[in-house]
Write an enzyme that holds these catalytic residues in place. Structure first.
Site, PDB file in Angstrom:
ATOM      1  N   GLY A  34       0.873  -1.185   0.000  1.00  0.00           N
ATOM      2  CA  GLY A  34       0.000   0.000   0.000  1.00  0.00           C
ATOM      3  C   GLY A  34       0.898   1.218   0.000  1.00  0.00           C
ATOM      4  N   GLU A  36       0.773   4.481   0.549  1.00  0.00           N
ATOM      5  CA  GLU A  36       0.890   5.454   1.645  1.00  0.00           C
ATOM      6  C   GLU A  36       1.417   4.786   2.912  1.00  0.00           C
ATOM      7  OE1 GLU A  36      -1.943   4.827  -0.009  1.00  0.00           O
ATOM      8  OE2 GLU A  36      -2.437   6.629  -1.179  1.00  0.00           O
ATOM      9  N   TYR A 105      -7.146  -7.453  -6.027  1.00  0.00           N
ATOM     10  CA  TYR A 105      -8.452  -7.976  -5.617  1.00  0.00           C
ATOM     11  C   TYR A 105      -8.931  -6.957  -4.594  1.00  0.00           C
ATOM     12  CZ  TYR A 105      -7.133 -11.841  -8.395  1.00  0.00           C
ATOM     13  OH  TYR A 105      -6.760 -12.590  -9.496  1.00  0.00           O
ATOM     14  N   ASN A 166       1.507   8.682  -8.212  1.00  0.00           N
ATOM     15  CA  ASN A 166       1.435   7.223  -8.063  1.00  0.00           C
ATOM     16  C   ASN A 166       0.352   6.624  -8.947  1.00  0.00           C
ATOM     17  OD1 ASN A 166       2.952   5.376  -6.560  1.00  0.00           O
ATOM     18  ND2 ASN A 166       2.455   6.438  -4.656  1.00  0.00           N
ATOM     19  N   GLY A 254       7.587  -0.294  -4.508  1.00  0.00           N
ATOM     20  CA  GLY A 254       7.757   0.429  -3.246  1.00  0.00           C
ATOM     21  C   GLY A 254       8.948   1.373  -3.259  1.00  0.00           C
ATOM     22  N   ASP A 257       7.859   5.009  -3.142  1.00  0.00           N
ATOM     23  CA  ASP A 257       7.362   5.412  -1.816  1.00  0.00           C
ATOM     24  C   ASP A 257       8.542   5.635  -0.871  1.00  0.00           C
ATOM     25  OD1 ASP A 257       4.857   4.821  -2.923  1.00  0.00           O
ATOM     26  OD2 ASP A 257       4.947   2.758  -2.196  1.00  0.00           O
ATOM     27  N   ASP A 293       7.365  -4.911  -0.513  1.00  0.00           N
ATOM     28  CA  ASP A 293       7.115  -3.507  -0.839  1.00  0.00           C
ATOM     29  C   ASP A 293       7.779  -2.539   0.142  1.00  0.00           C
ATOM     30  OD1 ASP A 293       5.478  -4.968  -2.440  1.00  0.00           O
ATOM     31  OD2 ASP A 293       3.656  -3.849  -2.032  1.00  0.00           O
TER      32      ASP A 293
HETATM   33  O1  KDG Z   1       3.927   1.943  -4.513  1.00  0.00           O
HETATM   34  C1  KDG Z   1       3.831   0.595  -4.111  1.00  0.00           C
HETATM   35  C2  KDG Z   1       2.408   0.256  -3.957  1.00  0.00           C
HETATM   36  O2  KDG Z   1       1.791   0.488  -5.171  1.00  0.00           O
HETATM   37  C3  KDG Z   1       2.207  -1.170  -3.526  1.00  0.00           C
HETATM   38  O3  KDG Z   1       2.727  -1.381  -2.246  1.00  0.00           O
HETATM   39  C4  KDG Z   1       0.777  -1.526  -3.456  1.00  0.00           C
HETATM   40  O4  KDG Z   1       0.026  -1.446  -5.649  1.00  0.00           O
HETATM   41  C5  KDG Z   1      -0.054  -1.019  -4.554  1.00  0.00           C
HETATM   42  C6  KDG Z   1      -0.974   0.104  -4.305  1.00  0.00           C
HETATM   43  O5  KDG Z   1      -1.782   0.327  -5.185  1.00  0.00           O
HETATM   44  O6  KDG Z   1      -0.940   0.761  -3.269  1.00  0.00           O
END
Ligand code: KDG
Length: 315
Positions: A34, A36, A105, A166, A254, A257, A293
């Site tokens: 994710g 953030e 998903y 992003n 990642g 980020d 990540d």
């Molecule tokens: O920047 C990396 C993220 O994109 C990854 O950890 C998870 O795909 C992902 C998202 O949409 O957050």
């Protein structure tokens, strides 16, 4: 420590045991991803105080993410569990060179229940910068209003805003991304963007065009991330460039980020433009050398040693 506020979705990331097409992979390890949240973990490892606003499913996977974030030192006091909304998942496909594809998903993400009313002024207490990304905006159209509320309070309190587009074209279209993000750019102080993303958003990406975007949207700092080609910064009518560190990536997801967390750390600590780019490049590079990540995000002393090229005593 400086407080950093961010908000966004997190997912369970299924990391393949082998590289190559996913249809041939039958073993995965359960990790956490994710954009953030990766950023928040990067900030925590560097010694900042990140607060992450999120919503997780009231399920086993929601617990995994919550405990993981908390264990990494992220302030999860503004994370809630939502019943009836399963925690999102994604499967990663990784190629030999460390690049990859994501299979989401993520159709009814718990964070889509977040409303502007839940963004209150207290969440901004002791916060020195707010970091937003386009992933949150891509997940639900209702997130634009939530983002605007965040911006409104940040502006009122005089807190600067950093933004990473992003762009995930699996989550929204080019048109949706560029219309939505362009509308917010005038409120962004620090834009941290991939070169391709900037092109997709605004068009031409030669220096002169970028300078005109900075003036049109009144963006104080534009940071261009260009992977193995390094990074560039446009600030105060001047350009700065820094070459990338030479690494053998195993998983590039990642890295952007991580770069952002490094750049924000440098910004808050008053680094020079060159030092800031170099520090952010180092964090991004280190992320790519570890599978997952956010596992490769470095602690402050480790990235400092990496930049000095110190020998690490292994035994
Ligand atoms: O920047 C990396 C993220 O994109 C990854 O950890 C998870 O795909 C992902 C998202 O949409 O957050």
């Amino acid at each position: 420590a400086y407080g950093v506020l961010t908000l966004g979705d997190a997912m369970i990331a299924f990391q393949p045991a082998q590289t190559g097409p996913l249809r041939f992979v039958s073993e995965f390890s359960r990790k956490v991803g994710g954009a953030e949240l990766n950023f928040a973990i990067g900030c925590a490892r560097l010694g900042l105080n990140p607060r992450w606003i999120s919503r997780l499913g009231g399920d086993e996977f929601g617990r995994v993410i919550y405990n993981f974030a908390r264990g990494e030192g992220v302030d999860v006091s503004s994370v809630e569990f939502v019943e009836g909304y399963p925690t999102s998942l994604y499967f990663k496909e990784v190629k030999e060179d460390g690049s990859g594809s994501s299979f989401y998903y993520r159709y009814k993400s718990p964070i889509t229940t977040l409303t502007p009313d839940e963004i209150t002024e207290e969440l901004f207490d002791n916060i020195s910068i707010v970091h937003l990304t386009g992933v949150f905006l891509a997940i639900a159209t209702s997130h634009l209003a939530v983002t605007k509320k965040v911006i409104e309070i940040a502006k009122k309190k005089g807190i600067p805003i950093s933004f990473d587009p992003n762009i995930r074209l699996k989550l929204w279209t080019k048109e949706q991304a560029s219309t939505t993000i362009r509308d917010l750019l005038k409120d962004v102080d620090i834009l941290l963007t991939g070169v391709d993303e900037l092109e997709l958003l605004l068009g031409d990406i030669d220096q002169e065009s970028i300078e005109s975007y900075a003036h049109t949207y009144n963006i104080k700092q534009i940071v261009l991330k260009d992977g193995a080609s390094g990074s560039k910064l446009y600030i105060g009518n001047k350009w700065f460039t820094k070459e990338a560190f030479d690494v053998q990536p195993v998983d590039t997801v990642g890295a952007g980020d991580g770069f952002d967390s490094g750049f924000i750390f440098a910004y808050l600590n008053g680094f020079t433009p060159e030092e800031s780019l170099n520090f952010a490049n180092a964090v991004g590079a280190m992320v790519t050398t570890v599978s997952g990540d956010n596992e490769g995000l470095p602690y402050l002393n480790v990235v400092e040693a990496y930049i000095r090229q110190d020998k690490i005593i292994e035994r």
